[in-house]
Write a protein that holds these residues in place. Sequence first.
Motif, PDB file in Angstrom:
ATOM      1  N   VAL A  93       0.402  -6.261   5.702  1.00 60.88           N
ATOM      2  CA  VAL A  93      -0.354  -7.333   5.052  1.00 60.88           C
ATOM      3  C   VAL A  93       0.632  -8.378   4.526  1.00 60.88           C
ATOM      4  O   VAL A  93       1.716  -8.058   4.047  1.00 60.88           O
ATOM      5  CB  VAL A  93      -1.248  -6.787   3.912  1.00 60.88           C
ATOM      6  N   ILE A  94       0.249  -9.641   4.664  1.00 65.80           N
ATOM      7  CA  ILE A  94       1.000 -10.765   4.105  1.00 65.80           C
ATOM      8  C   ILE A  94       0.423 -11.055   2.720  1.00 65.80           C
ATOM      9  O   ILE A  94      -0.797 -11.198   2.574  1.00 65.80           O
ATOM     10  CB  ILE A  94       0.867 -12.026   4.984  1.00 65.80           C
ATOM     11  N   LEU A  95       1.275 -11.154   1.705  1.00 61.35           N
ATOM     12  CA  LEU A  95       0.804 -11.438   0.349  1.00 61.35           C
ATOM     13  C   LEU A  95       1.622 -12.563  -0.282  1.00 61.35           C
ATOM     14  O   LEU A  95       2.827 -12.669  -0.068  1.00 61.35           O
ATOM     15  CB  LEU A  95       0.896 -10.178  -0.520  1.00 61.35           C
ATOM     16  N   GLY A  96       0.942 -13.396  -1.055  1.00 60.32           N
ATOM     17  CA  GLY A  96       1.611 -14.474  -1.773  1.00 60.32           C
ATOM     18  C   GLY A  96       2.023 -15.651  -0.919  1.00 60.32           C
ATOM     19  O   GLY A  96       2.888 -16.435  -1.325  1.00 60.32           O
ATOM     20  N   HIS A  97       1.398 -15.812   0.255  1.00 60.61           N
ATOM     21  CA  HIS A  97       1.755 -16.947   1.106  1.00 60.61           C
ATOM     22  C   HIS A  97       1.572 -18.247   0.336  1.00 60.61           C
ATOM     23  O   HIS A  97       0.663 -18.388  -0.483  1.00 60.61           O
ATOM     24  CB  HIS A  97       0.890 -16.952   2.377  1.00 60.61           C
ATOM     25  N   SER A  98       2.437 -19.209   0.588  1.00 57.20           N
ATOM     26  CA  SER A  98       2.442 -20.459  -0.176  1.00 57.20           C
ATOM     27  C   SER A  98       1.103 -21.174  -0.136  1.00 57.20           C
ATOM     28  O   SER A  98       0.714 -21.829  -1.119  1.00 57.20           O
ATOM     29  CB  SER A  98       3.539 -21.387   0.356  1.00 57.20           C
ATOM     30  N   ILE A 119       0.120 -20.124 -14.742  1.00 56.54           N
ATOM     31  CA  ILE A 119       1.121 -19.956 -13.690  1.00 56.54           C
ATOM     32  C   ILE A 119       1.804 -18.600 -13.816  1.00 56.54           C
ATOM     33  O   ILE A 119       2.043 -17.913 -12.831  1.00 56.54           O
ATOM     34  CB  ILE A 119       2.155 -21.103 -13.730  1.00 56.54           C
ATOM     35  N   VAL A 120       2.133 -18.181 -15.023  1.00 59.39           N
ATOM     36  CA  VAL A 120       2.711 -16.864 -15.220  1.00 59.39           C
ATOM     37  C   VAL A 120       1.757 -15.794 -14.716  1.00 59.39           C
ATOM     38  O   VAL A 120       2.146 -14.845 -14.051  1.00 59.39           O
ATOM     39  CB  VAL A 120       3.049 -16.636 -16.711  1.00 59.39           C
ATOM     40  N   HIS A 121       0.472 -15.967 -15.020  1.00 57.96           N
ATOM     41  CA  HIS A 121      -0.525 -15.003 -14.538  1.00 57.96           C
ATOM     42  C   HIS A 121      -0.509 -14.932 -13.021  1.00 57.96           C
ATOM     43  O   HIS A 121      -0.601 -13.853 -12.437  1.00 57.96           O
ATOM     44  CB  HIS A 121      -1.927 -15.387 -15.023  1.00 57.96           C
ATOM     45  N   ASN A 122      -0.384 -16.086 -12.356  1.00 57.38           N
ATOM     46  CA  ASN A 122      -0.417 -16.081 -10.902  1.00 57.38           C
ATOM     47  C   ASN A 122       0.818 -15.408 -10.307  1.00 57.38           C
ATOM     48  O   ASN A 122       0.719 -14.765  -9.267  1.00 57.38           O
ATOM     49  CB  ASN A 122      -0.565 -17.517 -10.377  1.00 57.38           C
ATOM     50  N   LEU A 123       1.965 -15.535 -10.943  1.00 56.41           N
ATOM     51  CA  LEU A 123       3.135 -14.790 -10.503  1.00 56.41           C
ATOM     52  C   LEU A 123       2.861 -13.290 -10.588  1.00 56.41           C
ATOM     53  O   LEU A 123       3.161 -12.525  -9.667  1.00 56.41           O
ATOM     54  CB  LEU A 123       4.344 -15.130 -11.377  1.00 56.41           C
ATOM     55  N   THR A 124       2.289 -12.865 -11.695  1.00 62.75           N
ATOM     56  CA  THR A 124       1.974 -11.457 -11.894  1.00 62.75           C
ATOM     57  C   THR A 124       0.893 -10.994 -10.937  1.00 62.75           C
ATOM     58  O   THR A 124       0.934  -9.866 -10.432  1.00 62.75           O
ATOM     59  CB  THR A 124       1.526 -11.216 -13.347  1.00 62.75           C
ATOM     60  N   PHE A 125      -0.063 -11.866 -10.671  1.00 61.97           N
ATOM     61  CA  PHE A 125      -1.173 -11.528  -9.780  1.00 61.97           C
ATOM     62  C   PHE A 125      -0.664 -11.177  -8.383  1.00 61.97           C
ATOM     63  O   PHE A 125      -1.065 -10.167  -7.799  1.00 61.97           O
ATOM     64  CB  PHE A 125      -2.139 -12.708  -9.719  1.00 61.97           C
ATOM     65  N   VAL A 126       0.229 -11.979  -7.847  1.00 56.57           N
ATOM     66  CA  VAL A 126       0.806 -11.688  -6.536  1.00 56.57           C
ATOM     67  C   VAL A 126       1.582 -10.378  -6.580  1.00 56.57           C
ATOM     68  O   VAL A 126       1.478  -9.533  -5.686  1.00 56.57           O
ATOM     69  CB  VAL A 126       1.701 -12.850  -6.054  1.00 56.57           C
ATOM     70  N   ALA A 127       2.354 -10.185  -7.640  1.00 54.09           N
ATOM     71  CA  ALA A 127       3.129  -8.946  -7.775  1.00 54.09           C
ATOM     72  C   ALA A 127       2.217  -7.730  -7.860  1.00 54.09           C
ATOM     73  O   ALA A 127       2.499  -6.682  -7.273  1.00 54.09           O
ATOM     74  CB  ALA A 127       4.015  -9.025  -9.018  1.00 54.09           C
ATOM     75  N   ASP A 128       1.102  -7.864  -8.576  1.00 52.65           N
ATOM     76  CA  ASP A 128       0.132  -6.766  -8.661  1.00 52.65           C
ATOM     77  C   ASP A 128      -0.464  -6.455  -7.291  1.00 52.65           C
ATOM     78  O   ASP A 128      -0.708  -5.299  -6.949  1.00 52.65           O
ATOM     79  CB  ASP A 128      -0.984  -7.116  -9.643  1.00 52.65           C
ATOM     80  N   LYS A 129      -0.722  -7.499  -6.511  1.00 58.64           N
ATOM     81  CA  LYS A 129      -1.230  -7.297  -5.152  1.00 58.64           C
ATOM     82  C   LYS A 129      -0.227  -6.495  -4.317  1.00 58.64           C
ATOM     83  O   LYS A 129      -0.594  -5.572  -3.588  1.00 58.64           O
ATOM     84  CB  LYS A 129      -1.489  -8.644  -4.466  1.00 58.64           C
ATOM     85  N   VAL A 130       1.040  -6.872  -4.428  1.00 55.88           N
ATOM     86  CA  VAL A 130       2.082  -6.176  -3.675  1.00 55.88           C
ATOM     87  C   VAL A 130       2.115  -4.702  -4.069  1.00 55.88           C
ATOM     88  O   VAL A 130       2.125  -3.807  -3.208  1.00 55.88           O
ATOM     89  CB  VAL A 130       3.462  -6.830  -3.910  1.00 55.88           C
ATOM     90  N   ALA A 131       2.115  -4.442  -5.353  1.00 55.53           N
ATOM     91  CA  ALA A 131       2.200  -3.062  -5.838  1.00 55.53           C
ATOM     92  C   ALA A 131       0.997  -2.246  -5.396  1.00 55.53           C
ATOM     93  O   ALA A 131       1.133  -1.083  -4.975  1.00 55.53           O
ATOM     94  CB  ALA A 131       2.324  -3.048  -7.361  1.00 55.53           C
ATOM     95  N   ILE A 141       4.558  -7.966   3.554  1.00 61.58           N
ATOM     96  CA  ILE A 141       5.395  -9.153   3.732  1.00 61.58           C
ATOM     97  C   ILE A 141       5.106 -10.030   2.521  1.00 61.58           C
ATOM     98  O   ILE A 141       4.057 -10.661   2.431  1.00 61.58           O
ATOM     99  CB  ILE A 141       5.046  -9.902   5.034  1.00 61.58           C
ATOM    100  N   ALA A 142       6.013 -10.027   1.547  1.00 56.80           N
ATOM    101  CA  ALA A 142       5.813 -10.740   0.289  1.00 56.80           C
ATOM    102  C   ALA A 142       6.488 -12.104   0.370  1.00 56.80           C
ATOM    103  O   ALA A 142       7.709 -12.196   0.542  1.00 56.80           O
ATOM    104  CB  ALA A 142       6.388  -9.930  -0.872  1.00 56.80           C
ATOM    105  N   CYS A 143       5.688 -13.153   0.246  1.00 56.74           N
ATOM    106  CA  CYS A 143       6.191 -14.515   0.443  1.00 56.74           C
ATOM    107  C   CYS A 143       6.638 -15.145  -0.873  1.00 56.74           C
ATOM    108  O   CYS A 143       5.984 -14.999  -1.910  1.00 56.74           O
ATOM    109  CB  CYS A 143       5.110 -15.382   1.066  1.00 56.74           C
TER     110      CYS A 143
END
Length: 271
Positions: A93-98, A119-131, A141-143
Amino acid sequence: MAPRKFFVGGNWKCNGAGDDVKKIVTVLNDAEAPRAPSVKVVVSPPFVFLQQVKGLLRPDFAVAAQNCWVRKGDAFTGEISAEMLVNLQVPWVILGHSERRALLSDQMISLSGKFPRKIVHNLTFVADKVAYALSQGLKVIACIGETLEQREAGTTMEVVAAQTKAIAEKVSDWTNVMLAYESVWAIGTGKVASPAQAEEVHDGLRKWLNTNVTPAVAESIRIIYGGSVNGANCKELAAQPDLDGFLVGGASLKPEFVDIVKSATVKSSSA
């Protein structure tokens, strides 16, 4: 340590119809492309075509989803859960694509002043998706990447380090994580980072991982490049020592995607 296996991902984005899908897959199936262990090829069609492509595609190529939800499925209209992808036997899975960060709520970070809470929340949101995707057995694939404004402001490494740091705070096992550095200013514009520019960021990311995660992760993780990669520029980019492959957009819908896959031979010939 064994050399990092070259990786070429084809992100079809929101493109394709029945006949288009068959034509693209036929080109891939007929291609005389390097095979394992030289290169790993993964294509990422829209969700509705995942099963069709998976059923038609040659066995040495794999499929990836373009996104998945941050937790187990429930009342989240329009989302696709990691569990659904596992059930479909979709391994990547591709996550955090621009495009998702910028257009679909996962915004790119701004380093002017303090981080806005959203914006901080969105950084964490992508990281949570990855985890969460990793916890369900998916490979990710973390972008990460910077906008034109951020590059011109000289904050490229700060931006990509902050995005990577958010992921590092949620992930302890990096075995199934790949970083895709996207020069966002080059996506869909026809511009492309020069080989030196791409290598500078890839090298910087590897040094950041060495200091902030572990030297073993820094050495083993694949960091691939995305941003208007095509058949004409792929070999020169592939020759960069810290560049381990590509995440290809528009060119993945064209026969030249095979030429990009073949650029893996640049790495094998220099090994």
